[in-house]
Design a protein around this motif. Sequence first.
Motif, PDB file in Angstrom:
ATOM      1  N   SER A  43      15.716  -4.836  53.939  1.00 13.75           N
ATOM      2  CA  SER A  43      14.449  -5.323  54.682  1.00 13.75           C
ATOM      3  C   SER A  43      13.229  -5.359  53.448  1.00 13.75           C
ATOM      4  O   SER A  43      13.548  -4.455  52.464  1.00 13.75           O
ATOM      5  CB  SER A  43      13.989  -4.129  55.608  1.00 13.75           C
ATOM      6  N   HIS A  44      12.630  -6.451  53.454  1.00 14.07           N
ATOM      7  CA  HIS A  44      11.485  -6.558  52.715  1.00 14.07           C
ATOM      8  C   HIS A  44      10.491  -5.508  52.460  1.00 14.07           C
ATOM      9  O   HIS A  44      10.072  -4.934  53.711  1.00 14.07           O
ATOM     10  CB  HIS A  44      10.905  -8.187  52.857  1.00 14.07           C
ATOM     11  N   LYS A  45      10.191  -5.060  51.272  1.00 14.78           N
ATOM     12  CA  LYS A  45       9.139  -3.908  51.283  1.00 14.78           C
ATOM     13  C   LYS A  45       9.623  -2.666  51.800  1.00 14.78           C
ATOM     14  O   LYS A  45       8.903  -1.688  52.382  1.00 14.78           O
ATOM     15  CB  LYS A  45       7.708  -4.284  51.791  1.00 14.78           C
ATOM     16  N   LYS A  46      10.891  -2.568  52.045  1.00 21.48           N
ATOM     17  CA  LYS A  46      11.700  -1.498  52.761  1.00 21.48           C
ATOM     18  C   LYS A  46      10.801  -0.949  54.024  1.00 21.48           C
ATOM     19  O   LYS A  46      10.756   0.308  54.233  1.00 21.48           O
ATOM     20  CB  LYS A  46      11.643  -0.191  51.995  1.00 21.48           C
ATOM     21  N   PRO A  49      12.560  -2.228  59.887  1.00 22.05           N
ATOM     22  CA  PRO A  49      12.062  -2.497  61.276  1.00 22.05           C
ATOM     23  C   PRO A  49      12.577  -2.380  62.244  1.00 22.05           C
ATOM     24  O   PRO A  49      12.174  -2.457  63.649  1.00 22.05           O
ATOM     25  CB  PRO A  49      11.230  -4.113  61.004  1.00 22.05           C
ATOM     26  N   TRP A  50      13.864  -2.284  62.471  1.00 30.59           N
ATOM     27  CA  TRP A  50      14.916  -2.146  63.416  1.00 30.59           C
ATOM     28  C   TRP A  50      14.627  -0.946  64.245  1.00 30.59           C
ATOM     29  O   TRP A  50      14.315  -0.011  63.738  1.00 30.59           O
ATOM     30  CB  TRP A  50      16.143  -2.362  63.212  1.00 30.59           C
ATOM     31  N   LEU A 100      18.940  -1.965  73.703  1.00 31.38           N
ATOM     32  CA  LEU A 100      17.916  -2.807  73.567  1.00 31.38           C
ATOM     33  C   LEU A 100      17.694  -2.903  71.942  1.00 31.38           C
ATOM     34  O   LEU A 100      17.571  -1.888  71.305  1.00 31.38           O
ATOM     35  CB  LEU A 100      16.601  -2.045  74.100  1.00 31.38           C
ATOM     36  N   ILE A 101      17.750  -4.326  71.285  1.00 29.70           N
ATOM     37  CA  ILE A 101      17.581  -4.574  69.946  1.00 29.70           C
ATOM     38  C   ILE A 101      15.796  -4.892  69.874  1.00 29.70           C
ATOM     39  O   ILE A 101      15.401  -5.958  70.475  1.00 29.70           O
ATOM     40  CB  ILE A 101      18.171  -5.880  69.612  1.00 29.70           C
ATOM     41  N   ASN A 102      15.140  -4.211  69.141  1.00 29.76           N
ATOM     42  CA  ASN A 102      13.844  -4.209  68.985  1.00 29.76           C
ATOM     43  C   ASN A 102      13.472  -4.127  67.429  1.00 29.76           C
ATOM     44  O   ASN A 102      14.288  -3.744  66.480  1.00 29.76           O
ATOM     45  CB  ASN A 102      13.026  -3.221  69.560  1.00 29.76           C
ATOM     46  N   PHE A 103      12.430  -4.544  67.097  1.00 32.68           N
ATOM     47  CA  PHE A 103      11.838  -4.622  65.906  1.00 32.68           C
ATOM     48  C   PHE A 103      10.263  -4.203  65.888  1.00 32.68           C
ATOM     49  O   PHE A 103       9.614  -4.482  66.902  1.00 32.68           O
ATOM     50  CB  PHE A 103      11.946  -5.551  64.939  1.00 32.68           C
ATOM     51  N   VAL A 104       9.778  -3.441  64.975  1.00 32.50           N
ATOM     52  CA  VAL A 104       8.338  -3.150  64.753  1.00 32.50           C
ATOM     53  C   VAL A 104       7.890  -4.041  63.643  1.00 32.50           C
ATOM     54  O   VAL A 104       8.217  -3.946  62.563  1.00 32.50           O
ATOM     55  CB  VAL A 104       8.149  -1.621  64.618  1.00 32.50           C
ATOM     56  N   PRO A 110       5.767 -11.331  56.954  1.00 28.45           N
ATOM     57  CA  PRO A 110       5.848 -12.262  57.745  1.00 28.45           C
ATOM     58  C   PRO A 110       6.787 -11.878  59.119  1.00 28.45           C
ATOM     59  O   PRO A 110       7.650 -11.249  58.625  1.00 28.45           O
ATOM     60  CB  PRO A 110       6.304 -13.658  57.386  1.00 28.45           C
ATOM     61  N   GLU A 111       6.523 -12.214  60.302  1.00 26.88           N
ATOM     62  CA  GLU A 111       7.444 -11.807  61.361  1.00 26.88           C
ATOM     63  C   GLU A 111       8.757 -12.190  61.382  1.00 26.88           C
ATOM     64  O   GLU A 111       9.674 -11.471  61.553  1.00 26.88           O
ATOM     65  CB  GLU A 111       6.774 -12.270  62.815  1.00 26.88           C
ATOM     66  N   TRP A 112       9.220 -13.270  60.704  1.00 26.52           N
ATOM     67  CA  TRP A 112      10.406 -13.961  60.762  1.00 26.52           C
ATOM     68  C   TRP A 112      11.211 -12.934  59.718  1.00 26.52           C
ATOM     69  O   TRP A 112      12.429 -12.808  60.040  1.00 26.52           O
ATOM     70  CB  TRP A 112      10.597 -15.398  60.373  1.00 26.52           C
ATOM     71  N   GLU A 113      10.586 -12.336  58.692  1.00 27.75           N
ATOM     72  CA  GLU A 113      11.392 -11.416  57.764  1.00 27.75           C
ATOM     73  C   GLU A 113      11.706 -10.115  58.503  1.00 27.75           C
ATOM     74  O   GLU A 113      12.685  -9.425  58.165  1.00 27.75           O
ATOM     75  CB  GLU A 113      10.586 -11.157  56.452  1.00 27.75           C
ATOM     76  N   GLU A 114      10.795  -9.711  59.290  1.00 27.84           N
ATOM     77  CA  GLU A 114      11.229  -8.419  60.102  1.00 27.84           C
ATOM     78  C   GLU A 114      12.539  -8.608  60.984  1.00 27.84           C
ATOM     79  O   GLU A 114      13.289  -7.972  61.334  1.00 27.84           O
ATOM     80  CB  GLU A 114      10.026  -7.702  60.750  1.00 27.84           C
ATOM     81  N   LEU A 115      12.421  -9.860  61.724  1.00 23.27           N
ATOM     82  CA  LEU A 115      13.248 -10.469  62.559  1.00 23.27           C
ATOM     83  C   LEU A 115      14.535 -10.578  61.805  1.00 23.27           C
ATOM     84  O   LEU A 115      15.802 -10.429  62.184  1.00 23.27           O
ATOM     85  CB  LEU A 115      13.075 -11.770  63.354  1.00 23.27           C
TER      86      LEU A 115
END
Length: 190
Positions: A43-46, A49-50, A100-104, A110-115
């Motif tokens: 994950s970018h910037k550690k 988010p999962w 349930l697959i979630n992210f914070v 950017p949101e796409w990177e967390e996804l």
Amino acid sequence: MNPAELLDLIQKRRSVFPPQYNQEEITKEELNQIFEAANWAPSHKKTEPWRFVVLEGPAKDRFREYVKRIYVQGTPPEDLSDRKINALIEKCDKSNKIILINFVNEYKNPEWEELAATSMAVQNMWLMASALKIGAYWSSPLNVIANVDEFTPMEEGEKCVGIFYMGKYDNELPAAVRKPIEEKVRFLEY
């Protein structure tokens, strides 16, 4: 594990659907292995988010009723289908675990990177599940995931992006086919 074994595992990973599941329990140890694999996704910037919510027992039953209600509420009466309702119920009933697959999104990226990071975590889960002969299937029914906070509380900035149905299975899975990689890669040499 050598590179050939890793590629073999990747090539054998499949979507295995709830009607294919047997009733054998997925153990806590197996779930821990699956989640530990997820936790090692990049994950970018550690931000890591999962987030995952495991549904089992009565929670799985409540989820079945939630999914059915969302389908009925969001479908015009003339389009309601008993076949579709029964398929939704069967997914829940035949799955040993539903995740349930979630992210914070903490807005560091950017949101796409967390996804994307969450998707990589799910791929790691899927590979570990495959190695354990546990079938899995990622579903993303829009009305269900958009309203999941009606089913369970969410953290600040948390968003549901899918449902991971899981169960053990008995039969061999068919081989997959892919177009040659040469059709998908270009080399620029100038």
